[in-house]
Design a protein around this motif. Structure first.
Motif, PDB file in Angstrom:
ATOM      1  N   ARG A  12       0.901  -1.330  -0.047  1.00  0.00           N
ATOM      2  CA  ARG A  12       0.075   0.089   0.295  1.00  0.00           C
ATOM      3  C   ARG A  12       0.808   1.492   0.065  1.00  0.00           C
ATOM      4  N   ARG A  13       1.806   1.414   1.101  1.00  0.00           N
ATOM      5  CA  ARG A  13       2.824   2.333   0.575  1.00  0.00           C
ATOM      6  C   ARG A  13       3.247   3.222  -0.686  1.00  0.00           C
ATOM      7  N   LEU A  14       3.788   1.508  -0.647  1.00  0.00           N
ATOM      8  CA  LEU A  14       4.484   1.857  -2.240  1.00  0.00           C
ATOM      9  C   LEU A  14       3.800   2.294  -3.023  1.00  0.00           C
ATOM     10  N   GLY A  15       2.480   1.604  -3.507  1.00  0.00           N
ATOM     11  CA  GLY A  15       1.740   2.436  -4.286  1.00  0.00           C
ATOM     12  C   GLY A  15       1.450   3.832  -4.000  1.00  0.00           C
ATOM     13  N   SER A  16       1.202   4.274  -3.274  1.00  0.00           N
ATOM     14  CA  SER A  16       1.392   5.411  -2.746  1.00  0.00           C
ATOM     15  C   SER A  16       2.377   6.470  -2.850  1.00  0.00           C
ATOM     16  N   ALA A  17       3.448   5.680  -2.805  1.00  0.00           N
ATOM     17  CA  ALA A  17       4.938   6.691  -3.066  1.00  0.00           C
ATOM     18  C   ALA A  17       4.503   6.813  -4.692  1.00  0.00           C
ATOM     19  N   MET A  18       4.441   5.670  -5.105  1.00  0.00           N
ATOM     20  CA  MET A  18       4.512   5.530  -6.890  1.00  0.00           C
ATOM     21  C   MET A  18       3.654   6.504  -6.905  1.00  0.00           C
ATOM     22  N   GLU A  19       2.631   6.512  -6.507  1.00  0.00           N
ATOM     23  CA  GLU A  19       1.249   7.517  -7.029  1.00  0.00           C
ATOM     24  C   GLU A  19       1.847   9.174  -6.939  1.00  0.00           C
ATOM     25  N   THR A  20       2.557   9.191  -5.825  1.00  0.00           N
ATOM     26  CA  THR A  20       3.272  10.416  -5.333  1.00  0.00           C
ATOM     27  C   THR A  20       4.444  11.220  -6.421  1.00  0.00           C
ATOM     28  N   ILE A  21       5.306  10.033  -6.889  1.00  0.00           N
ATOM     29  CA  ILE A  21       6.192  10.222  -7.720  1.00  0.00           C
ATOM     30  C   ILE A  21       5.545  11.157  -9.064  1.00  0.00           C
ATOM     31  N   ARG A  22       4.528  10.111  -9.707  1.00  0.00           N
ATOM     32  CA  ARG A  22       3.715  10.534 -10.705  1.00  0.00           C
ATOM     33  C   ARG A  22       3.585  11.270 -11.020  1.00  0.00           C
ATOM     34  N   ALA A  23       2.516  12.211  -9.890  1.00  0.00           N
ATOM     35  CA  ALA A  23       2.248  13.484  -9.023  1.00  0.00           C
ATOM     36  C   ALA A  23       3.088  14.288  -9.736  1.00  0.00           C
ATOM     37  N   VAL A  24       4.536  14.033  -9.548  1.00  0.00           N
ATOM     38  CA  VAL A  24       5.136  15.546  -8.702  1.00  0.00           C
ATOM     39  C   VAL A  24       6.126  15.370 -10.618  1.00  0.00           C
ATOM     40  N   LEU A  25       6.423  14.004 -11.003  1.00  0.00           N
ATOM     41  CA  LEU A  25       7.108  14.099 -12.087  1.00  0.00           C
ATOM     42  C   LEU A  25       5.663  14.781 -13.858  1.00  0.00           C
ATOM     43  N   ALA A  26       4.613  14.602 -13.432  1.00  0.00           N
ATOM     44  CA  ALA A  26       3.584  15.417 -14.433  1.00  0.00           C
ATOM     45  C   ALA A  26       3.556  16.933 -14.339  1.00  0.00           C
ATOM     46  N   ALA A  27       3.845  16.587 -12.979  1.00  0.00           N
ATOM     47  CA  ALA A  27       3.894  18.292 -12.452  1.00  0.00           C
ATOM     48  C   ALA A  27       5.406  18.533 -13.197  1.00  0.00           C
ATOM     49  N   GLN A  28       6.553  18.590 -13.323  1.00  0.00           N
ATOM     50  CA  GLN A  28       7.582  18.317 -13.241  1.00  0.00           C
ATOM     51  C   GLN A  28       7.496  18.831 -15.062  1.00  0.00           C
ATOM     52  N   ASP A  29       6.918  17.576 -15.659  1.00  0.00           N
ATOM     53  CA  ASP A  29       6.580  17.943 -16.708  1.00  0.00           C
ATOM     54  C   ASP A  29       5.569  19.226 -17.463  1.00  0.00           C
ATOM     55  N   ARG A  30       4.714  19.734 -16.920  1.00  0.00           N
ATOM     56  CA  ARG A  30       3.623  20.600 -16.970  1.00  0.00           C
ATOM     57  C   ARG A  30       4.948  21.368 -17.049  1.00  0.00           C
ATOM     58  N   ILE A  31       4.818  22.025 -15.378  1.00  0.00           N
ATOM     59  CA  ILE A  31       6.172  23.173 -15.981  1.00  0.00           C
ATOM     60  C   ILE A  31       7.118  23.270 -16.992  1.00  0.00           C
ATOM     61  N   HIS A  32       7.960  22.423 -17.090  1.00  0.00           N
ATOM     62  CA  HIS A  32       8.793  22.502 -18.062  1.00  0.00           C
ATOM     63  C   HIS A  32       8.208  22.840 -19.327  1.00  0.00           C
ATOM     64  N   GLU A  33       6.630  22.478 -19.966  1.00  0.00           N
ATOM     65  CA  GLU A  33       5.641  22.477 -20.744  1.00  0.00           C
ATOM     66  C   GLU A  33       5.865  23.702 -20.908  1.00  0.00           C
ATOM     67  N   ARG A  34       5.549  25.064 -20.458  1.00  0.00           N
ATOM     68  CA  ARG A  34       5.522  25.824 -20.481  1.00  0.00           C
ATOM     69  C   ARG A  34       6.542  27.015 -20.979  1.00  0.00           C
TER      70      ARG A  34
END
Length: 97
Positions: free
Chosen positions: A75-97
């Motif tokens: 459960r914790r790994l799944g939560s951590a993976m979701e957090t990492i994906r969200a951070v990476l997606a946010a980073q991608d959106r910042i770099h796309e601007r």
């Protein structure tokens, strides 16, 4: 004088009967020794069974604890993976601007 033959025959029968009685007593004692040995084996097997049952109960409890811990880690790994994906997606959106 009396004939010793009947007395000798009676003595032989008496001796044979005594020998048969002694053999029967020895066989009975052997049976009792075997029964005592079997009773001891049954007792030892019962004690082993109790010990093994207790060990099995302990192993089952430990397995249940490990399964619970494994579920929590997953459960914790799944939560951590979701957090990492969200951070990476946010980073991608910042770099796309």
């Amino acid at each position: 004088m009396t004939d010793p033959a009947p007395v000798d025959a009676a003595a032989r029968r008496f001796n044979a009967a005594m020998e048969a009685l002694e053999a029967a007593v020895e066989r009975r004692l052997d049976v009792e020794r075997q029964e005592a040995a079997l009773a001891e084996q049954v007792h030892v097997l019962g004690a082993d069974r109790s010990r093994l049952a207790a060990q099995l109960d302990g192993a089952q409890a430990q397995a249940e604890r490990l399964m619970g811990a494994s579920d929590e880690v997953a459960r914790r790994l799944g939560s951590a993976m979701e957090t990492i994906r969200a951070v990476l997606a946010a980073q991608d959106r910042i770099h796309e601007r």
